[in-house]
Design an enzyme around this catalytic site. Sequence first.
Site, PDB file in Angstrom:
ATOM      1  N   GLY A 232       0.847  -1.245   0.166  1.00  0.00           N
ATOM      2  CA  GLY A 232       0.002   0.124  -0.097  1.00  0.00           C
ATOM      3  C   GLY A 232       0.668   1.138   0.116  1.00  0.00           C
ATOM      4  O   GLY A 232       1.946   1.379   0.594  1.00  0.00           O
TER       5      GLY A 232
ATOM      6  N   ASP B 107       0.341   4.126   1.167  1.00  0.00           N
ATOM      7  CA  ASP B 107       0.279   4.524   2.471  1.00  0.00           C
ATOM      8  C   ASP B 107       1.619   4.236   3.335  1.00  0.00           C
ATOM      9  O   ASP B 107       1.952   5.041   3.877  1.00  0.00           O
ATOM     10  CB  ASP B 107      -0.866   4.752   3.280  1.00  0.00           C
ATOM     11  CG  ASP B 107      -1.480   3.266   3.500  1.00  0.00           C
ATOM     12  OD1 ASP B 107      -1.211   2.451   2.503  1.00  0.00           O
ATOM     13  OD2 ASP B 107      -2.297   3.002   4.349  1.00  0.00           O
ATOM     14  N   ARG B 108       1.615   2.960   3.287  1.00  0.00           N
ATOM     15  CA  ARG B 108       2.738   2.225   4.054  1.00  0.00           C
ATOM     16  C   ARG B 108       4.208   2.731   3.481  1.00  0.00           C
ATOM     17  O   ARG B 108       4.975   3.030   4.426  1.00  0.00           O
ATOM     18  CB  ARG B 108       2.738   0.775   4.062  1.00  0.00           C
ATOM     19  CG  ARG B 108       1.284   0.247   4.639  1.00  0.00           C
ATOM     20  CD  ARG B 108       1.297  -1.280   4.237  1.00  0.00           C
ATOM     21  NE  ARG B 108       2.239  -1.935   5.294  1.00  0.00           N
ATOM     22  CZ  ARG B 108       2.494  -3.368   4.885  1.00  0.00           C
ATOM     23  NH1 ARG B 108       1.746  -3.950   3.826  1.00  0.00           N
ATOM     24  NH2 ARG B 108       3.344  -4.055   5.631  1.00  0.00           N
TER      25      ARG B 108
ATOM     26  N   THR C 119      -8.125   2.610   9.232  1.00  0.00           N
ATOM     27  CA  THR C 119      -9.210   1.342   9.036  1.00  0.00           C
ATOM     28  C   THR C 119      -8.330   0.132   9.367  1.00  0.00           C
ATOM     29  O   THR C 119      -9.159  -0.727   9.920  1.00  0.00           O
ATOM     30  CB  THR C 119      -9.559   1.578   7.515  1.00  0.00           C
ATOM     31  OG1 THR C 119     -10.227   2.696   7.174  1.00  0.00           O
ATOM     32  CG2 THR C 119     -10.549   0.331   7.272  1.00  0.00           C
TER      33      THR C 119
ATOM     34  N   THR D  16     -21.981  -5.817  28.518  1.00  0.00           N
ATOM     35  CA  THR D  16     -21.732  -6.055  27.200  1.00  0.00           C
ATOM     36  C   THR D  16     -20.993  -5.141  26.574  1.00  0.00           C
ATOM     37  O   THR D  16     -19.954  -5.140  25.838  1.00  0.00           O
ATOM     38  CB  THR D  16     -23.002  -6.603  26.267  1.00  0.00           C
ATOM     39  OG1 THR D  16     -23.783  -7.625  26.801  1.00  0.00           O
ATOM     40  CG2 THR D  16     -22.532  -6.711  24.722  1.00  0.00           C
TER      41      THR D  16
END
Length: 265
Positions: A108, A110-111, A135, A191
């Site tokens: 990717g 972005d990486r 995300t 929960t």
Amino acid sequence: MDQRVIAIDAGNSRIKIGLLDQHAPPGARPTCHADLFIPLGDAVPFERLAEWVEESSVPVVQVLMSGSNPPVIDELAALCRNHPLPEPYLLTRKLPLEIDVERPKKVGMDRLLNAIGVNAARPEGEPAIIVSCGTACTVDLINPEGTFCGGSILPGFEMSARALHHYTALLPEIPVEELHAAPKNGLGKRTRTALQSGLFWGQVGAVRELTKKLKTLLQKSTDTPPTVYLTGGGAPLLAPQFPEAILEPHLTLYGIVIAAEHQHG
């Protein structure tokens, strides 16, 4: 002559925009003078970007675009041309970065841009670990020579919360903003608090274990410990659990500006 650029990073959850210096001194990252973080699906305030151009004390000469969401990048480039902004430039994969993985073209953007941003001011011979929490959450290794060596990908806070809600009949979806209230001892009594605990401490535990493994791997080749960088929308939530790490919210934007300078020759 001093000049500035607008850098736009289109991700899967949000769009990051910054007004940055076009150039930086050796060993430094470009200064970011203004920024915007826009949830994906919200309107991009192009009028505000036009104000940046008009009000800047030095010329704003280009709009640079990249990221992990190509359809959004193309859409933003088309919209950009409808406003009084410089011509948009879409980054290619011709990057100032050595990449040591099996399929470099599949990594990717972005990486890779985060790695470029880190390398711009990384002390010579010092490795780095980049934790980008969006995300997806990525934990990537930069070796002492500045090579991107790969890493791990896992669901980010929001993706995990949505998956638990979507794939069960009764579990509610927990907003990321609620995770600040996760039980400090990990013990949820309802929960909702149990979900908060699992989502928050699960992410913290995964990042801690992955960074530990990368540090152990580095010990085989260098005595210099890595610096850990945190970036992405979930980074401020993680930061208190990693006090030794450096929080860099603009890391991808730095990478965009530096990569564009490289591509322009």
